[in-house]
Design an enzyme around this catalytic site. Sequence first.
Site, PDB file in Angstrom:
ATOM      1  N   ARG A 122       0.809  -1.234   0.000  1.00  0.00           N
ATOM      2  CA  ARG A 122       0.000   0.000   0.000  1.00  0.00           C
ATOM      3  C   ARG A 122       0.835   1.274   0.000  1.00  0.00           C
ATOM      4  NH1 ARG A 122      -3.254  -2.931   3.644  1.00  0.00           N
ATOM      5  NH2 ARG A 122      -5.101  -3.742   2.579  1.00  0.00           N
ATOM      6  N   LYS A 144       3.329  11.404 -11.514  1.00  0.00           N
ATOM      7  CA  LYS A 144       2.571  10.452 -12.342  1.00  0.00           C
ATOM      8  C   LYS A 144       3.383   9.182 -12.500  1.00  0.00           C
ATOM      9  CE  LYS A 144      -0.081  13.140 -15.682  1.00  0.00           C
ATOM     10  NZ  LYS A 144      -0.200  13.286 -17.140  1.00  0.00           N
ATOM     11  N   GLU A 186      10.743  17.885 -25.779  1.00  0.00           N
ATOM     12  CA  GLU A 186       9.963  18.317 -24.606  1.00  0.00           C
ATOM     13  C   GLU A 186      10.513  19.639 -24.059  1.00  0.00           C
ATOM     14  OE1 GLU A 186       7.142  16.906 -23.631  1.00  0.00           O
ATOM     15  OE2 GLU A 186       7.234  14.909 -24.526  1.00  0.00           O
ATOM     16  N   LYS A 226       7.586  22.867 -14.815  1.00  0.00           N
ATOM     17  CA  LYS A 226       6.763  21.688 -14.501  1.00  0.00           C
ATOM     18  C   LYS A 226       6.278  21.741 -13.054  1.00  0.00           C
ATOM     19  CE  LYS A 226       5.452  17.149 -15.033  1.00  0.00           C
ATOM     20  NZ  LYS A 226       5.648  15.897 -15.700  1.00  0.00           N
ATOM     21  N   GLU A 236      -4.215  17.332 -13.118  1.00  0.00           N
ATOM     22  CA  GLU A 236      -4.439  17.566 -14.544  1.00  0.00           C
ATOM     23  C   GLU A 236      -5.889  17.842 -14.909  1.00  0.00           C
ATOM     24  OE1 GLU A 236      -2.365  14.723 -16.949  1.00  0.00           O
ATOM     25  OE2 GLU A 236      -2.932  15.722 -18.802  1.00  0.00           O
ATOM     26  N   ARG A 240      -2.386  21.927 -16.021  1.00  0.00           N
ATOM     27  CA  ARG A 240      -1.396  20.874 -16.333  1.00  0.00           C
ATOM     28  C   ARG A 240      -1.556  20.357 -17.760  1.00  0.00           C
ATOM     29  NH1 ARG A 240       0.739  16.133 -12.119  1.00  0.00           N
ATOM     30  NH2 ARG A 240       2.262  15.229 -13.521  1.00  0.00           N
ATOM     31  N   ASN A 244       0.519  19.288 -22.592  1.00  0.00           N
ATOM     32  CA  ASN A 244       0.208  18.414 -23.728  1.00  0.00           C
ATOM     33  C   ASN A 244       0.343  19.120 -25.074  1.00  0.00           C
ATOM     34  OD1 ASN A 244      -0.387  16.299 -22.027  1.00  0.00           O
ATOM     35  ND2 ASN A 244      -2.535  16.888 -21.834  1.00  0.00           N
ATOM     36  N   HIS A 247       0.965  17.229 -28.189  1.00  0.00           N
ATOM     37  CA  HIS A 247       0.790  15.811 -27.854  1.00  0.00           C
ATOM     38  C   HIS A 247      -0.460  15.184 -28.472  1.00  0.00           C
ATOM     39  CE1 HIS A 247       4.091  16.534 -25.202  1.00  0.00           C
ATOM     40  NE2 HIS A 247       4.057  15.323 -24.681  1.00  0.00           N
ATOM     41  N   HIS A 251       0.562  12.002 -30.152  1.00  0.00           N
ATOM     42  CA  HIS A 251       0.096  10.661 -29.769  1.00  0.00           C
ATOM     43  C   HIS A 251      -0.576   9.961 -30.948  1.00  0.00           C
ATOM     44  CE1 HIS A 251      -0.074  11.796 -25.232  1.00  0.00           C
ATOM     45  NE2 HIS A 251       1.054  11.220 -25.548  1.00  0.00           N
ATOM     46  N   HIS A 264       8.655   9.228 -29.240  1.00  0.00           N
ATOM     47  CA  HIS A 264       7.643  10.126 -28.680  1.00  0.00           C
ATOM     48  C   HIS A 264       7.996  11.591 -28.979  1.00  0.00           C
ATOM     49  CE1 HIS A 264       4.728  11.739 -25.881  1.00  0.00           C
ATOM     50  NE2 HIS A 264       5.688  12.398 -25.251  1.00  0.00           N
TER      51      HIS A 264
HETATM   52  N1  LIG Z   1       5.375  10.148 -15.560  1.00  0.00           N
HETATM   53  C1  LIG Z   1       5.344  11.142 -16.398  1.00  0.00           C
HETATM   54  O1  LIG Z   1       4.913  12.246 -16.083  1.00  0.00           O
HETATM   55  C2  LIG Z   1       5.894  10.926 -17.781  1.00  0.00           C
HETATM   56  C3  LIG Z   1       6.086  12.024 -18.627  1.00  0.00           C
HETATM   57  C4  LIG Z   1       6.652  11.796 -19.882  1.00  0.00           C
HETATM   58  C5  LIG Z   1       7.008  10.506 -20.272  1.00  0.00           C
HETATM   59  N2  LIG Z   1       6.802   9.470 -19.410  1.00  0.00           N
HETATM   60  C6  LIG Z   1       7.191   8.114 -19.781  1.00  0.00           C
HETATM   61  O2  LIG Z   1       8.609   8.074 -19.935  1.00  0.00           O
HETATM   62  C7  LIG Z   1       8.935   6.964 -20.763  1.00  0.00           C
HETATM   63  C8  LIG Z   1      10.031   7.369 -21.716  1.00  0.00           C
HETATM   64  O3  LIG Z   1      11.166   7.759 -20.971  1.00  0.00           O
HETATM   65  P1  LIG Z   1      12.624   7.819 -21.633  1.00  0.00           P
HETATM   66  O4  LIG Z   1      12.555   8.556 -22.907  1.00  0.00           O
HETATM   67  O5  LIG Z   1      13.552   8.246 -20.585  1.00  0.00           O
HETATM   68  O6  LIG Z   1      12.861   6.297 -22.060  1.00  0.00           O
HETATM   69  P2  LIG Z   1      13.702   5.115 -21.388  1.00  0.00           P
HETATM   70  O7  LIG Z   1      13.510   5.057 -19.943  1.00  0.00           O
HETATM   71  O8  LIG Z   1      13.372   3.917 -22.194  1.00  0.00           O
HETATM   72  O9  LIG Z   1      15.207   5.570 -21.665  1.00  0.00           O
HETATM   73  C9  LIG Z   1      15.665   5.668 -22.994  1.00  0.00           C
HETATM   74  C10 LIG Z   1      16.894   4.779 -23.248  1.00  0.00           C
HETATM   75  O10 LIG Z   1      18.027   5.441 -22.711  1.00  0.00           O
HETATM   76  C11 LIG Z   1      18.730   4.565 -21.842  1.00  0.00           C
HETATM   77  N3  LIG Z   1      19.316   5.436 -20.832  1.00  0.00           N
HETATM   78  C12 LIG Z   1      18.667   6.199 -19.904  1.00  0.00           C
HETATM   79  N4  LIG Z   1      19.539   6.974 -19.248  1.00  0.00           N
HETATM   80  C13 LIG Z   1      20.754   6.699 -19.751  1.00  0.00           C
HETATM   81  C14 LIG Z   1      22.073   7.177 -19.506  1.00  0.00           C
HETATM   82  N5  LIG Z   1      22.312   8.161 -18.623  1.00  0.00           N
HETATM   83  N6  LIG Z   1      23.109   6.641 -20.192  1.00  0.00           N
HETATM   84  C15 LIG Z   1      22.882   5.672 -21.114  1.00  0.00           C
HETATM   85  N7  LIG Z   1      21.675   5.199 -21.431  1.00  0.00           N
HETATM   86  C16 LIG Z   1      20.632   5.698 -20.751  1.00  0.00           C
HETATM   87  C17 LIG Z   1      17.699   3.592 -21.331  1.00  0.00           C
HETATM   88  O11 LIG Z   1      18.307   2.389 -20.931  1.00  0.00           O
HETATM   89  C18 LIG Z   1      16.843   3.417 -22.590  1.00  0.00           C
HETATM   90  O12 LIG Z   1      17.442   2.494 -23.450  1.00  0.00           O
HETATM   91  C19 LIG Z   1       7.650   6.544 -21.442  1.00  0.00           C
HETATM   92  O13 LIG Z   1       7.223   5.330 -20.898  1.00  0.00           O
HETATM   93  C20 LIG Z   1       6.667   7.641 -21.104  1.00  0.00           C
HETATM   94  O14 LIG Z   1       5.341   7.167 -21.010  1.00  0.00           O
HETATM   95  C21 LIG Z   1       6.258   9.666 -18.179  1.00  0.00           C
END
Ligand SMILES: NC(=O)c1ccc[n+]([C@@H]2O[C@H](COP(=O)([O-])OP(=O)(O)OC[C@H]3O[C@@H](n4cnc5c(N)ncnc54)[C@H](O)[C@@H]3O)[C@@H](O)[C@H]2O)c1
Length: 358
Positions: A122, A144, A186, A226, A236, A240, A244, A247, A251, A264
């Site tokens: 929990r 999130k 972004e 942010k 949101e 917030r 988007n 987006h 999307h 993305h």
């Molecule tokens: N929670 C939120 O508010 C929010 C907002 C935007 C996106 N997201 C989510 O984030 C995700 C995408 O995140 P991302 O783009 O970081 O992708 P990811 O976590 O897949 O990272 C991208 C790649 O980079 C590698 N990597 C990360 N840091 C590294 C480093 N310092 N050195 C070498 N390699 C490294 C990872 O292993 C991966 O292969 C999606 O699932 C998306 O839905 C969440």
Amino acid sequence: MLYKLEVKLPQKIYPILIKKDIIKDICYEINKIYNSKRITIITDQNVGKLYVKALVDNLKSYGFDVYTIFIEPGENSKSIKVLTDVYNQLLDIGITRKALILAFGGGVVGDLAGFAAATFLRGIRYIQIPTSLLAQIDSSIGGKVAVNLPRGKNLIGNFYHPEAVFIDPSLLKTLPRRFLYDGMAEVIKYACIKDIDLFNKLMEVDIETDFDFIIHEIIYRCCNIKKEIVEYDEKESGERMLLNFGHTIGHAIERAFNYERFTHGEAVAIGMYCITKKSEDMGITKKGTADSIKELLVKFKLPYKLYQIDSDILIEAINLDKKSEDDYINLVLLREIGNSFMKKVKKEDIHLFLQNEM
Ligand SMILES: NC(=O)c1ccc[n+]([C@@H]2O[C@H](COP(=O)([O-])OP(=O)(O)OC[C@H]3O[C@@H](n4cnc5c(N)ncnc54)[C@H](O)[C@@H]3O)[C@@H](O)[C@H]2O)c1
């Protein structure tokens, strides 16, 4: 130089610290907010290979009992299956409610580890240590957390804030270029919706020579935007949604191409340019805005246009967007760079905001 921000919510206040090489002093920072012994690091294999040994050694030297859970890199790990594996490993370790999780990786690790922390027993405490640009400016802040279902992204999730966010820009040195530019989309989004000064800085900066120097400030400015938006509208329901920008079309592009052709960030880049070009043609946005966005996108090696896609395919994908209301969709538009607003558009009118050829 240390940049410090605080996310102030009615139920919780937590710090965001941005500092080059903070990873080396992280035990000192953790000690300040956590007085138990057990720490579990959740990371992916890429980040793990590069940084986990030093982090574990460091934590152990401070007297912490440290455990590590590795997941496969990539979006496929944000699944119920991997989540269950993580729960099982937490049980094997014997994690209690007093324990702490470190979400150490990109957005995938942050979302998955954060959701595991939100739900295991929990809810247990966790800290975000984001390692990709996208995670450092966006996903690690705002609470999130989510996993995907086969029928869609982020369909199971929660708002669950970390105890702290520790951001080390020097970790970006090993981030593959494509993910760096992906995150830049972004950054450009933040500049478009709220920060003309950042937009102008990005225009001036020489990405090859100045980037290391300026990235610290870029991260700070984005995190600040942010956190202010999250403080104002945590769940949101209004402000917030400005995050988007680009987006809705982004999307739809990702979905229309089965999440295979565009990252993305690339899809959002096209979305930001296309919606702005159209709203400019409609007299809503100041002339020249779309061209400025295009210039910046090209500079950061991001696409701005889709060639030959039937707008009906995009409209269908937009209608599937989980953020759309019954008959309406909330579009984020710009009056000019740095000045954004939301426009409620009837779904049947969405075609007015798409180009015939994008
Ligand atoms: N929670 C939120 O508010 C929010 C907002 C935007 C996106 N997201 C989510 O984030 C995700 C995408 O995140 P991302 O783009 O970081 O992708 P990811 O976590 O897949 O990272 C991208 C790649 O980079 C590698 N990597 C990360 N840091 C590294 C480093 N310092 N050195 C070498 N390699 C490294 C990872 O292993 C991966 O292969 C999606 O699932 C998306 O839905 C969440």
